[in-house]
Design an enzyme around this catalytic site. Structure first.
Site, short mmCIF file in Angstrom:
data_model
loop_
_atom_site.label_atom_id
_atom_site.label_comp_id
_atom_site.label_asym_id
_atom_site.label_seq_id
_atom_site.Cartn_x
_atom_site.Cartn_y
_atom_site.Cartn_z
N LYS A 144 -8.96 6.48 -2.28
CA LYS A 144 -8.63 6.67 -0.85
C LYS A 144 -9.92 6.96 -0.08
O LYS A 144 -10.74 7.78 -0.54
CB LYS A 144 -7.65 7.83 -0.72
N SER B 39 -0.17 9.19 4.75
CA SER B 39 -1.39 8.50 5.07
C SER B 39 -1.96 7.65 3.94
O SER B 39 -2.79 6.77 4.19
CB SER B 39 -2.44 9.52 5.51
N SER C 133 1.69 12.97 2.37
CA SER C 133 0.88 11.74 2.39
C SER C 133 0.71 11.04 1.05
O SER C 133 0.20 9.93 1.00
CB SER C 133 -0.51 12.03 2.97
#
Lengths: 494, 498
Positions: free
Chosen positions: A79, A160, A184
């Protein structure tokens, strides 16, 4: 060779160790899938050479008869909230576009040390603020899933960690890192039919992760099954003296401790999560999950988490408050974007830089956070929200006197279409309603796929555990996984 | 009660003063990072990723800084809070990389304490005043802007960014410039004793925010102003005087004092408005979520307590009592911790050389140090810290005097040569042949020569001007280059003048 990309973490690690295939073959296969999937926009930066380099190192170690590590030979997606030395780290923002750290986050370093390699940096909601990936400066990730109605509406991959969920779901990576502040990891995992775990707050070091809300942010693993999540989390976790909130506890051997037999365990089902107007498919999936866990030997008990309805408002005060302060460092002075209009002074530079560098959702949260911390409003908002947070933690503590884990839906719906909620922040925030309480209480929680809804889209079930009891969470997740037999995968259209 | 008053047209005004002193904690590294803290390093050479607030960087408290704050609190007889917490003070400025300062607003590490100051050394019993300390908290320093490096841009030096400060907040208990000066002096003295701050005000290691208000005696407190970053005791006193005067003039001219931040201009000896309360920042303090509350266990507190040195008041009392020094010497020798250390090493070495107890030699040592060595150093324009004479060398010299090897006047000469060359006393005495003589023949010859050369004075002496006796002794000692045994010289002169 394409079948290599259907393998998960354990299968790759074991296959490389056994010599069934080489790590380089695996890296090349995933690199090829990544290169062919630009339509999904899952990656902000791809680093095939790093994946290959790590794979070669693993193959060399194997040739010398050396140990390969927990993640030996496994390429992963990272990420783009984790600082990676020498590789652009943006938090999906214009503010940090072009920012190349001189340092490596603790979690990513641990993964490399365990033998993993990096396929690239994964797209996300800007500064991890969002539930659909639509706030990324680099364009939203598109879910590989499509509704079974024959239409081709682009769906949200969740957020996210939407790049992570899409990459794992679409076989661009066997696993990916995520971070979870208010869901997330869990919500995007649920939206894309994969597994994801957020450990107890403090299990994974936050050092080198671009901060959103410090008291909530926690890294975790996302993969296609529970075992893979366990392996990867084991590699990521551990005490870090560079993070004052890091837990000084030994990392358990979660993979070795996996068992889907829940005999003697009690599973709590929280009354307050069964809300009016609940999506019937979600409700049905929850009931199915209860039945599966009973089948696995667990006793089902009704529990109460009375302050649940205050969790979302408290979260949307505390998280923005911390964010408004955490994001003050992006000021154009030392790194990242600097906008310096002609004749600008310092204040003008701040204003121009931050106006240009932050997206609308980030600005909204900075403003909310600034407001709730300001003189005259602090007690009414921030102090009150902290009290609610304490009460929510107490709710869980009382519930865990009656049960070992809690079962709930991960999200109130399956994936929604891109653009469906982007004009309505409140509707978007409501997506976190089941995820946020565990975040506020710092508890380990995971989402596992439970099946498809009537539109053919994945639904996730959430397991919440006691502090430090990731094992209990993983085991309940495994029990569901064994019974759900979730084999659906998105049909390749990209 | 201070009788300091500002004389105004409407009568006399009393001034009320409180000080917020920022003291840089002496430590190898910063409050929340491992970066070094040395003064005067190249710009931006002591900056860690944390100090520069790079993305994802986290603060970790430096145990040594916490320890120094606790020790300081203990030295000020203050309440130590075993549970304290760090808060963020949010504001934007180019010297503040994080966009917030990590400080302690709500739960400081040290609570109430006090300092006794003596306002008149001639009558310490009646002029001692207790100044209350409200709190001490620890916080990060900011960096520094440099405006003289480029025609259109300002540069930022982050070397100080993140350095640990103690903010020591007094009660508004002071009533005169002298009290403010005495408080700051005493505070600095204690910090230097404890070793928690070097007290170098010219290097910015210690600076004061001076809160001043005026009122008619007996009235409620007036509105105060805060003059920031005053960096010497003298300036603090000047600020109090100038600001009190200004406030009285404003009020008597029908104006109103506004709560505001002011700056002191030493060149013009006046304070100027910096910003008023209306445009003051809203700092949006909240608990720093990167840090857990600071919890101090008993073992840590015990260690802090045990590591405290003897403090100035106790030391001074011991010098006067156990060591028998004069009040003046005791005060001078304890005024600075380095002086006291020097003195104690001198006493220890002197006693060891003589095989005596410290109390037996302390008085001689203190007299020599305060009159001889201080005088000589003063003449050379230097001080004890850079003295070429070490305590061991001083003890050697005192030993030579005590054993009668050299005379007191030869000792003065030896000291001069020690200061000039850095050589040891015994070596100088040996080389210069300054060993005291008790050879009566040589002494008699010298006395005879002196008396012969000063026949007029001999007559005056005999006529009753007995004070001239000292003159003959001095002349004889001079003729003998200080080597004559003073007792014998006296005896011989007395006999000859019979």
């Amino acid at each position: 060779m394409t079948s290599l990309t259907d393998l998960g973490v354990a299968a790759i690690r074991d296959g490389v160790a056994a010599g069934t295939f080489t790590a380089v073959e695996v890296a090349e296969a995933f690199n090829a899938n990544v290169a062919a999937a630009s339509a999904l926009n899952a990656f902000i930066v791809t680093t095939p050479e790093l994946a290959l380099g790590a794979a070669k190192a693993t193959d060399t170690r194997r040739a010398k008869g050396e140990a390969l590590g927990l993640m030996g030979g496994v390429p992963i997606g990272m990420k783009d909230l984790f600082a990676t030395k020498g590789v652009q780290t943006t938090a999906a923002s214009h503010m940090l576009e072009g920012f190349v750290p001189e340092y490596e986050s603790t979690v990513s370093q641990k993964l490399w040390d365990a033998g993993a390699g990096m396929l690239g940096k994964l797209n996300l909601d800007q500064f991890a603020m969002g539930s659909s990936n639509e706030t990324s400066y680099f364009g939203n990730v598109i879910s590989p899933w499509r509704r079974g109605d024959g239409g081709n509406a682009a769906l949200a991959p969740g957020g996210s960690s939407g790049g992570s969920s899409t990459a794992v779901s679409a076989r661009l990576a066997p696993a990916a890192t995520g971070t979870d502040t208010g869901g997330s990891i869990r919500q995007p995992a649920a939206f894309t039919g994969i597994s994801g775990i957020k450990p107890t707050y403090g299990r994974c070091s936050r050092w080198g992760i671009v901060a959103f809300a410090s008291s909530l942010d926690q890294a975790g693993s996302m993969a296609r099954d529970v075992r893979d999540c366990a392996i990867m989390l084991e590699a990521m976790a551990g005490f870090d003296p560079k993070d004052a909130t890091s837990l000084d506890l030994a990392v358990p051997q979660w993979e070795a401790g996996l068992s889907g037999d829940l005999t003697g365990k009690k599973v709590g089902v929280p009354t307050e999560y069964r809300m009016d107007g609940m999506d019937p498919d979600v409700a049905a999936s929850w009931d199915q999950g209860i039945a599966w866990l009973r089948d696995a030997g667990a006793e089902i008990v009704e529990i109460s988490l009375p302050h649940t309805k205050y969790a979302l408002p408290a979260y949307y005060i505390i998280a923005p408050a911390e964010a408004s302060s955490n994001l003050a460092r992006y000021d154009g002075v030392r790194y990242g974007l600097r906008e310096l209009p002609d004749g600008a002074g310092l204040q003008d530079m701040y204003a121009a830089t931050r106006a240009a560098g932050f997206g609308a959702e980030v600005k909204r949260r900075i403003m909310i956070g600034t407001y709730v911390l300001s003189a005259g409003f602090y007690d009414a908002y921030y102090t009150q929200a902290q009290k609610v947070r304490t009460l929510i933690s107490r709710d869980f503590a009382q519930a865990f006197a009656l049960c070992d884990v809690i079962l709930a839906p991960t999200a109130p719906t399956a994936a929604f279409g891109l653009g469906e909620k982007s004009d309505d922040p409140l509707a978007m925030y409501l997506n976190d309603v089941f995820a946020v309480p565990a975040s506020l209480a710092g508890l380990p929680a995971m989402s596992v796929p439970a099946g498809l809804n009537r539109e053919g889209l994945p639904l996730g079930l959430q397991i919440i555990g006691r502090p430090f009891d990731e094992q209990g969470v993983l085991n309940a997740g495994l029990a569901i996984e064994q019974r759900a037999g979730f084999a659906a995968r998105p049909e390749k259209w990209w | 009660m201070s009788d300091y008053r500002v004389h105004g047209a409407t009568g006399e005004w009393e001034v009320v003063i409180g000080l917020e002193v920022h003291a840089q904690v002496t430590s190898q590294s910063k409050l929340f990072s491992g970066a070094a803290t040395a003064f005067g390093a190249e710009p931006n050479s002591q900056v860690s990723l944390v100090d520069a607030a790079m993305p994802g960087m986290l603060p970790v408290p430096n145990r040594e800084c916490i320890r120094q704050a606790v020790r300081t609190g203990m030295a000020l007889n203050a309440q130590i809070n075993p549970w304290s917490r760090f808060d963020r003070k949010n504001y934007f400025y180019a010297d503040l990389p994080q966009g917030y300062q990590i400080s302690q607003l709500y739960f400081p590490i040290v609570g109430e304490g006090e300092i006794d100051v003596v306002l008149d050394e001639k009558s310490p019993e009646t002029s001692t005043k207790t100044i209350g300390i409200e709190r001490i908290h620890v916080e990060q320093d900011a960096g520094k802007l440099m405006h003289d490096q480029h025609p259109t841009m300002s540069y930022v030096d982050l070397n100080r960014s993140g350095v640990a400060l103690m903010e020591i907040v007094s009660r508004p208990d002071m009533r005169s410039p002298a009290e403010a000066g005495a408080y700051l002096t005493k505070l600095r003295q204690i910090l230097r004793y404890v070793g928690s701050c070097d007290g170098n005000m010219d290097q910015g290691s210690m600076r004061a925010d001076v809160n001043v208000s005026v009122r008619k005696p007996g009235d409620e407190f007036g509105t105060r102003t805060e003059t920031k970053n005053v960096n010497s005791v003298r300036f603090v006193m000047a600020v109090v005087e100038a600001e009190a005067r200004r406030q009285v003039d404003v009020i008597e001219d029908g104006g109103r004092i506004v709560q505001e931040t002011r700056l002191y201009d030493p060149d013009r000896n006046e304070t100027r408005s910096m910003r008023s309360k209306e445009d003051a920042h809203d700092y949006r303090y909240f608990p720093d979520p990167d840090l857990l509350p600071l919890e101090l266990d008993q073992a840590f507190l015990d260690e802090c307590e045990a590591s405290l040195p003897e403090l100035p008041d106790a030391k001074r009392a011991r010098y006067e009592g156990a060591l028998g020094l004069s009040a003046y010497n005791a005060r001078v020798l304890t005024s600075d911790v380095e002086t006291a250390r020097w003195f104690e090493r001198l006493v220890t070495a002197t006693a060891a050389n003589a095989g005596k107890g410290e109390a037996e030699v302390a008085k001689q040592a203190s007299n020599w140090l305060t009159s001889e060595l201080f005088g000589a150093l003063n003449k050379l324009g230097t001080d004890l810290a850079s003295s070429p004479v070490t305590p061991d060398n001083g003890a050697e010299l005192l030993g030579l005097v005590a054993s009668g090897t050299i005379s007191g006047s030869a000792a003065k000469l030896v000291l001069e040569k020690m200061l000039a060359s850095g050589d040891r006393a015994a070596a100088i005495v040996e080389r210069e042949g300054l060993t005291q003589t008790s050879d009566t023949g040589a002494i008699e010859a010298a006395v005879d020569a002196v008396l012969a050369a000063n026949a007029d004075k001999v007559q005056q002496y005999k006529d009753g001007k007995e004070a001239l006796f000292g003159f003959f002794v001095g002349q004889t000692m001079k003729a003998m280059q200080g080597k004559g045994n003073p007792g014998l010289v006296n005896e011989v002169i007395k006999a000859k003048l019979g």
